[in-house]
Design a protein around this motif. Sequence first.
Motif, mmCIF file in Angstrom:
data_model
loop_
_atom_site.group_PDB
_atom_site.id
_atom_site.type_symbol
_atom_site.label_atom_id
_atom_site.label_comp_id
_atom_site.label_asym_id
_atom_site.label_seq_id
_atom_site.Cartn_x
_atom_site.Cartn_y
_atom_site.Cartn_z
ATOM 1 N N PRO A 49 0.807 -1.221 0.000
ATOM 2 C CA PRO A 49 0.000 0.000 0.000
ATOM 3 C C PRO A 49 0.842 1.273 0.000
ATOM 4 N N THR A 50 1.974 1.255 0.701
ATOM 5 C CA THR A 50 2.813 2.464 0.744
ATOM 6 C C THR A 50 3.437 2.770 -0.610
ATOM 7 N N ILE A 54 -1.945 5.625 -0.063
ATOM 8 C CA ILE A 54 -3.238 5.166 0.433
ATOM 9 C C ILE A 54 -4.412 5.522 -0.488
ATOM 10 N N PRO A 55 -4.522 6.750 -1.041
ATOM 11 C CA PRO A 55 -5.678 7.027 -1.923
ATOM 12 C C PRO A 55 -5.741 6.099 -3.138
ATOM 13 N N ILE A 56 -4.601 5.848 -3.777
ATOM 14 C CA ILE A 56 -4.582 4.958 -4.950
ATOM 15 C C ILE A 56 -4.885 3.522 -4.510
ATOM 16 N N TRP A 57 -4.283 3.088 -3.395
ATOM 17 C CA TRP A 57 -4.539 1.736 -2.882
ATOM 18 C C TRP A 57 -6.033 1.528 -2.651
ATOM 19 N N ARG A 58 -6.676 2.499 -2.003
ATOM 20 C CA ARG A 58 -8.100 2.365 -1.685
ATOM 21 C C ARG A 58 -8.986 2.395 -2.925
ATOM 22 N N SER A 59 -8.516 2.975 -4.010
ATOM 23 C CA SER A 59 -9.308 2.946 -5.245
ATOM 24 C C SER A 59 -9.108 1.632 -5.995
ATOM 25 N N ARG A 60 -7.985 0.965 -5.751
ATOM 26 C CA ARG A 60 -7.698 -0.294 -6.436
ATOM 27 C C ARG A 60 -8.084 -1.523 -5.610
ATOM 28 N N ASP A 77 -24.835 10.715 -4.274
ATOM 29 C CA ASP A 77 -23.896 11.770 -3.875
ATOM 30 C C ASP A 77 -22.534 11.154 -3.565
ATOM 31 N N LEU A 78 -22.532 10.039 -2.829
ATOM 32 C CA LEU A 78 -21.279 9.357 -2.489
ATOM 33 C C LEU A 78 -20.581 8.857 -3.746
ATOM 34 N N PHE A 79 -21.328 8.219 -4.639
ATOM 35 C CA PHE A 79 -20.741 7.699 -5.877
ATOM 36 C C PHE A 79 -20.133 8.829 -6.712
ATOM 37 N N ASN A 80 -20.873 9.919 -6.886
ATOM 38 C CA ASN A 80 -20.371 11.037 -7.689
ATOM 39 C C ASN A 80 -19.160 11.701 -7.054
ATOM 40 N N MET A 81 -19.121 11.759 -5.729
ATOM 41 C CA MET A 81 -17.962 12.318 -5.032
ATOM 42 C C MET A 81 -16.746 11.403 -5.221
ATOM 43 N N ALA A 82 -16.941 10.088 -5.055
ATOM 44 C CA ALA A 82 -15.831 9.144 -5.184
ATOM 45 C C ALA A 82 -15.244 9.156 -6.589
ATOM 46 N N LYS A 83 -16.075 9.327 -7.605
ATOM 47 C CA LYS A 83 -15.589 9.369 -8.991
ATOM 48 C C LYS A 83 -14.651 10.545 -9.229
ATOM 49 N N LYS A 84 -14.797 11.602 -8.450
ATOM 50 C CA LYS A 84 -14.004 12.817 -8.660
ATOM 51 C C LYS A 84 -12.637 12.779 -7.979
ATOM 52 N N TYR A 85 -12.393 11.794 -7.108
ATOM 53 C CA TYR A 85 -11.096 11.716 -6.425
ATOM 54 C C TYR A 85 -9.978 11.569 -7.459
ATOM 55 N N ALA A 86 -8.867 12.189 -7.189
ATOM 56 C CA ALA A 86 -7.714 12.112 -8.096
ATOM 57 C C ALA A 86 -7.293 10.661 -8.329
#
Length: 145
Positions: A49-50, A54-60, A77-86
Amino acid sequence: MTLFEASGVSMQLGDGRWLFKDVCLELEKGETLLIPYSAGQSNLGGKSPTHFGIPIWRSRVMYVPQRPAIHPGTPMDLFNMAKKYASQKGKYFDDPIKIGNDWNLSEAHFYESWNYLSGGEMQRVSLAIALALNPEVLLLDGKSK
Protein backbone atom coordinates in the motif's frame (compact mmCIF):
# COMPACT_ATOMS: atom_id res chain seq x y z
CA MET A 1 1.38 -13.16 -11.98
CA THR A 2 -0.39 -13.01 -8.63
CA LEU A 3 -2.92 -10.15 -8.50
CA PHE A 4 -3.34 -9.93 -4.71
CA GLU A 5 -1.28 -11.44 -1.95
CA ALA A 6 -1.30 -11.23 1.82
CA SER A 7 1.22 -12.52 4.31
CA GLY A 8 1.20 -12.86 8.08
CA VAL A 9 -2.62 -12.77 8.11
CA SER A 10 -3.89 -13.40 11.64
CA MET A 11 -7.14 -13.37 13.60
CA GLN A 12 -7.09 -13.31 17.38
CA LEU A 13 -10.27 -13.80 19.38
CA GLY A 14 -11.28 -11.47 22.21
CA ASP A 15 -10.20 -14.03 24.83
CA GLY A 16 -6.64 -14.08 23.45
CA ARG A 17 -6.88 -17.37 21.53
CA TRP A 18 -5.76 -17.34 17.89
CA LEU A 19 -8.32 -18.42 15.32
CA PHE A 20 -5.43 -18.51 12.82
CA LYS A 21 -2.00 -16.91 12.70
CA ASP A 22 0.57 -16.02 10.04
CA VAL A 23 -1.41 -17.34 7.05
CA CYS A 24 -0.08 -16.43 3.60
CA LEU A 25 -2.29 -16.34 0.50
CA GLU A 26 -2.20 -15.45 -3.16
CA LEU A 27 -5.19 -14.68 -5.41
CA GLU A 28 -5.40 -14.64 -9.18
CA LYS A 29 -8.00 -12.58 -11.05
CA GLY A 30 -11.50 -14.02 -10.51
CA GLU A 31 -10.64 -16.07 -7.41
CA THR A 32 -12.59 -15.65 -4.16
CA LEU A 33 -11.37 -16.13 -0.60
CA LEU A 34 -13.32 -15.47 2.59
CA ILE A 35 -11.09 -14.99 5.62
CA PRO A 36 -11.38 -12.26 8.26
CA TYR A 37 -8.08 -11.03 9.67
CA SER A 38 -6.80 -8.49 12.15
CA ALA A 39 -3.07 -8.43 11.37
CA GLY A 40 -0.80 -9.04 8.41
CA GLN A 41 0.53 -7.48 5.20
CA SER A 42 -1.25 -7.17 1.83
CA ASN A 43 0.21 -6.52 -1.62
CA LEU A 44 -1.31 -5.80 -5.02
CA GLY A 45 0.75 -6.99 -7.96
CA GLY A 46 3.68 -7.50 -5.58
CA LYS A 47 3.56 -3.89 -4.32
CA SER A 48 2.59 -2.67 -0.86
CA PRO A 49 0.00 0.00 0.00
CA THR A 50 2.81 2.46 0.74
CA HIS A 51 4.18 1.99 -2.77
CA PHE A 52 0.88 3.13 -4.27
CA GLY A 53 -0.06 5.65 -1.59
CA ILE A 54 -3.24 5.17 0.43
CA PRO A 55 -5.68 7.03 -1.92
CA ILE A 56 -4.58 4.96 -4.95
CA TRP A 57 -4.54 1.74 -2.88
CA ARG A 58 -8.10 2.37 -1.68
CA SER A 59 -9.31 2.95 -5.25
CA ARG A 60 -7.70 -0.29 -6.44
CA VAL A 61 -8.35 -2.46 -3.35
CA MET A 62 -11.79 -1.48 -2.10
CA TYR A 63 -13.33 -2.59 1.19
CA VAL A 64 -17.09 -2.83 1.77
CA PRO A 65 -18.01 -3.35 5.45
CA GLN A 66 -20.88 -5.54 6.58
CA ARG A 67 -22.56 -2.51 8.15
CA PRO A 68 -21.87 0.47 5.88
CA ALA A 69 -21.46 3.87 7.49
CA ILE A 70 -24.27 6.36 7.04
CA HIS A 71 -22.90 9.08 4.82
CA PRO A 72 -24.30 12.56 4.35
CA GLY A 73 -26.57 12.97 1.34
CA THR A 74 -27.62 10.09 -0.88
CA PRO A 75 -25.82 7.03 -2.26
CA MET A 76 -25.50 8.79 -5.64
CA ASP A 77 -23.90 11.77 -3.87
CA LEU A 78 -21.28 9.36 -2.49
CA PHE A 79 -20.74 7.70 -5.88
CA ASN A 80 -20.37 11.04 -7.69
CA MET A 81 -17.96 12.32 -5.03
CA ALA A 82 -15.83 9.14 -5.18
CA LYS A 83 -15.59 9.37 -8.99
CA LYS A 84 -14.00 12.82 -8.66
CA TYR A 85 -11.10 11.72 -6.43
CA ALA A 86 -7.71 12.11 -8.10
CA SER A 87 -7.05 8.41 -7.44
CA GLN A 88 -9.98 7.54 -9.76
CA LYS A 89 -8.66 9.58 -12.68
CA GLY A 90 -8.77 7.76 -15.99
CA LYS A 91 -10.92 4.87 -14.73
CA TYR A 92 -14.05 3.51 -16.39
CA PHE A 93 -17.14 3.51 -14.16
CA ASP A 94 -20.23 1.33 -14.37
CA ASP A 95 -23.72 2.48 -13.41
CA PRO A 96 -24.51 1.54 -9.78
CA ILE A 97 -28.24 1.88 -10.47
CA LYS A 98 -28.10 -0.79 -13.20
CA ILE A 99 -26.12 -3.05 -10.87
CA GLY A 100 -28.61 -2.42 -8.04
CA ASN A 101 -31.59 -3.22 -10.27
CA ASP A 102 -30.40 -6.84 -10.37
CA TRP A 103 -30.66 -6.91 -6.54
CA ASN A 104 -34.21 -5.54 -6.25
CA LEU A 105 -33.11 -1.95 -5.75
CA SER A 106 -34.91 0.79 -7.64
CA GLU A 107 -33.37 4.00 -8.91
CA ALA A 108 -35.15 5.77 -6.01
CA HIS A 109 -32.99 3.89 -3.49
CA PHE A 110 -29.90 5.63 -4.87
CA TYR A 111 -31.47 9.08 -4.45
CA GLU A 112 -32.86 8.57 -0.93
CA SER A 113 -31.06 9.74 2.18
CA TRP A 114 -28.98 6.94 3.71
CA ASN A 115 -31.08 7.30 6.87
CA TYR A 116 -34.18 6.04 5.04
CA LEU A 117 -32.60 2.82 3.73
CA SER A 118 -32.95 -0.45 5.59
CA GLY A 119 -29.80 -2.33 6.62
CA GLY A 120 -30.10 -4.70 3.65
CA GLU A 121 -30.72 -1.84 1.23
CA MET A 122 -27.66 -0.02 2.57
CA GLN A 123 -25.52 -3.13 2.04
CA ARG A 124 -26.74 -3.66 -1.52
CA VAL A 125 -26.40 0.04 -2.43
CA SER A 126 -22.87 0.15 -0.97
CA LEU A 127 -21.85 -2.98 -2.86
CA ALA A 128 -23.35 -1.63 -6.12
CA ILE A 129 -21.37 1.60 -5.70
CA ALA A 130 -18.16 -0.32 -4.96
CA LEU A 131 -18.64 -2.53 -8.03
CA ALA A 132 -19.44 0.48 -10.21
CA LEU A 133 -16.12 2.07 -9.17
CA ASN A 134 -14.35 -0.98 -10.70
CA PRO A 135 -11.67 -1.77 -8.13
CA GLU A 136 -9.13 -4.46 -8.99
CA VAL A 137 -9.81 -6.22 -5.68
CA LEU A 138 -13.01 -6.04 -3.66
CA LEU A 139 -12.77 -7.03 0.02
CA LEU A 140 -16.10 -7.80 1.65
CA ASP A 141 -16.77 -8.00 5.36
CA GLY A 142 -19.57 -10.44 5.98
CA LYS A 143 -20.87 -12.58 8.78
CA SER A 144 -20.37 -16.31 8.32
CA LYS A 145 -23.24 -18.65 9.14
